[in-house]
Design a protein around this motif. Structure first.
Motif, PDB file in Angstrom:
ATOM      1  N   UNK A 119       1.273  -1.694   0.086  1.00 51.61           N
ATOM      2  CA  UNK A 119       0.172  -0.175  -0.133  1.00 51.61           C
ATOM      3  C   UNK A 119       0.809   1.141  -0.565  1.00 51.61           C
ATOM      4  N   UNK A 120       0.721   1.967  -0.660  1.00 58.93           N
ATOM      5  CA  UNK A 120       1.727   3.550  -1.247  1.00 58.93           C
ATOM      6  C   UNK A 120       1.319   3.905   0.219  1.00 58.93           C
ATOM      7  N   UNK A 121       2.734   4.481   0.486  1.00 60.46           N
ATOM      8  CA  UNK A 121       2.572   5.502   1.938  1.00 60.46           C
ATOM      9  C   UNK A 121       3.401   5.360   2.209  1.00 60.46           C
ATOM     10  N   UNK A 122       3.719   5.959   3.771  1.00 60.81           N
ATOM     11  CA  UNK A 122       4.273   5.526   4.803  1.00 60.81           C
ATOM     12  C   UNK A 122       3.973   5.252   6.034  1.00 60.81           C
ATOM     13  N   UNK A 123       5.030   3.786   6.796  1.00 61.94           N
ATOM     14  CA  UNK A 123       4.431   2.905   7.777  1.00 61.94           C
ATOM     15  C   UNK A 123       5.640   2.900   8.318  1.00 61.94           C
ATOM     16  N   UNK A 124       5.095   2.573   9.684  1.00 63.56           N
ATOM     17  CA  UNK A 124       5.725   2.494  10.514  1.00 63.56           C
ATOM     18  C   UNK A 124       6.284   1.045  11.181  1.00 63.56           C
ATOM     19  N   UNK A 125       7.828   1.155  11.488  1.00 65.07           N
ATOM     20  CA  UNK A 125       7.701  -0.375  11.832  1.00 65.07           C
ATOM     21  C   UNK A 125       9.082   0.704  12.868  1.00 65.07           C
ATOM     22  N   UNK A 126       8.438  -0.998  14.176  1.00 64.14           N
ATOM     23  CA  UNK A 126       9.422  -0.440  15.492  1.00 64.14           C
ATOM     24  C   UNK A 126       9.647  -2.315  15.717  1.00 64.14           C
ATOM     25  N   UNK A 127      11.046  -1.791  16.498  1.00 63.26           N
ATOM     26  CA  UNK A 127      10.690  -3.777  17.629  1.00 63.26           C
ATOM     27  C   UNK A 127      11.579  -3.084  18.974  1.00 63.26           C
ATOM     28  N   UNK A 128      11.382  -3.695  19.172  1.00 63.18           N
ATOM     29  CA  UNK A 128      11.727  -3.638  20.490  1.00 63.18           C
ATOM     30  C   UNK A 128      12.683  -4.469  21.784  1.00 63.18           C
ATOM     31  N   UNK A 129      13.786  -3.742  21.745  1.00 62.20           N
ATOM     32  CA  UNK A 129      15.121  -5.220  22.482  1.00 62.20           C
ATOM     33  C   UNK A 129      15.551  -4.313  23.922  1.00 62.20           C
ATOM     34  N   UNK A 130      14.661  -3.976  24.839  1.00 60.68           N
ATOM     35  CA  UNK A 130      15.366  -3.499  26.049  1.00 60.68           C
ATOM     36  C   UNK A 130      14.906  -2.620  25.983  1.00 60.68           C
ATOM     37  N   UNK A 131      15.103  -1.533  24.696  1.00 59.72           N
ATOM     38  CA  UNK A 131      14.557  -0.034  24.346  1.00 59.72           C
ATOM     39  C   UNK A 131      13.515  -0.072  22.935  1.00 59.72           C
ATOM     40  N   UNK A 132      12.876   0.879  22.511  1.00 62.34           N
ATOM     41  CA  UNK A 132      12.294   0.649  21.293  1.00 62.34           C
ATOM     42  C   UNK A 132      12.899   0.820  20.821  1.00 62.34           C
ATOM     43  N   UNK A 133      12.833   0.624  18.673  1.00 62.03           N
ATOM     44  CA  UNK A 133      13.555   1.524  18.079  1.00 62.03           C
ATOM     45  C   UNK A 133      12.254   1.285  17.257  1.00 62.03           C
ATOM     46  N   UNK A 134      12.100   3.030  15.982  1.00 65.33           N
ATOM     47  CA  UNK A 134      11.265   3.044  14.896  1.00 65.33           C
ATOM     48  C   UNK A 134      11.968   3.420  13.916  1.00 65.33           C
TER      49      UNK A 134
END
Length: 72
Positions: A22-37
């Motif tokens: 789907x066209x557009x901006x999509x957020x991707x996050x991960x958690x490994x002690x801290x939350x990265x996005x």
């Protein structure tokens, strides 16, 4: 999506597969002690070729975004 293990330097990677394009901006996050996005910008174009090159580009931008956020 799953899990992964960091190497001795703290670097990690994990494959990301979108169920839909789907066209557009999509957020991707991960958690490994801290939350990265990070964000992935998907652009839909017409093509007669395969999908593998598109997926490689998407994964590159996701990992690059995570690396930038992690080291800032």
């Amino acid at each position: 999506m799953g899990g992964t293990v960091a190497d001795a330097d703290g670097n990690f990677s994990a494959p990301v597969e979108f169920t839909r394009i789907r066209a557009g901006r999509h957020e991707v996050t991960t958690e490994c002690g801290v939350k990265l996005a990070g964000a992935v910008d998907q652009i839909v174009t017409s093509s007669t070729g395969g999908h593998s090159s598109t997926m490689i580009v998407l994964v590159f931008f996701i990992l690059a975004g995570v690396a930038v956020i992690r080291f800032n």
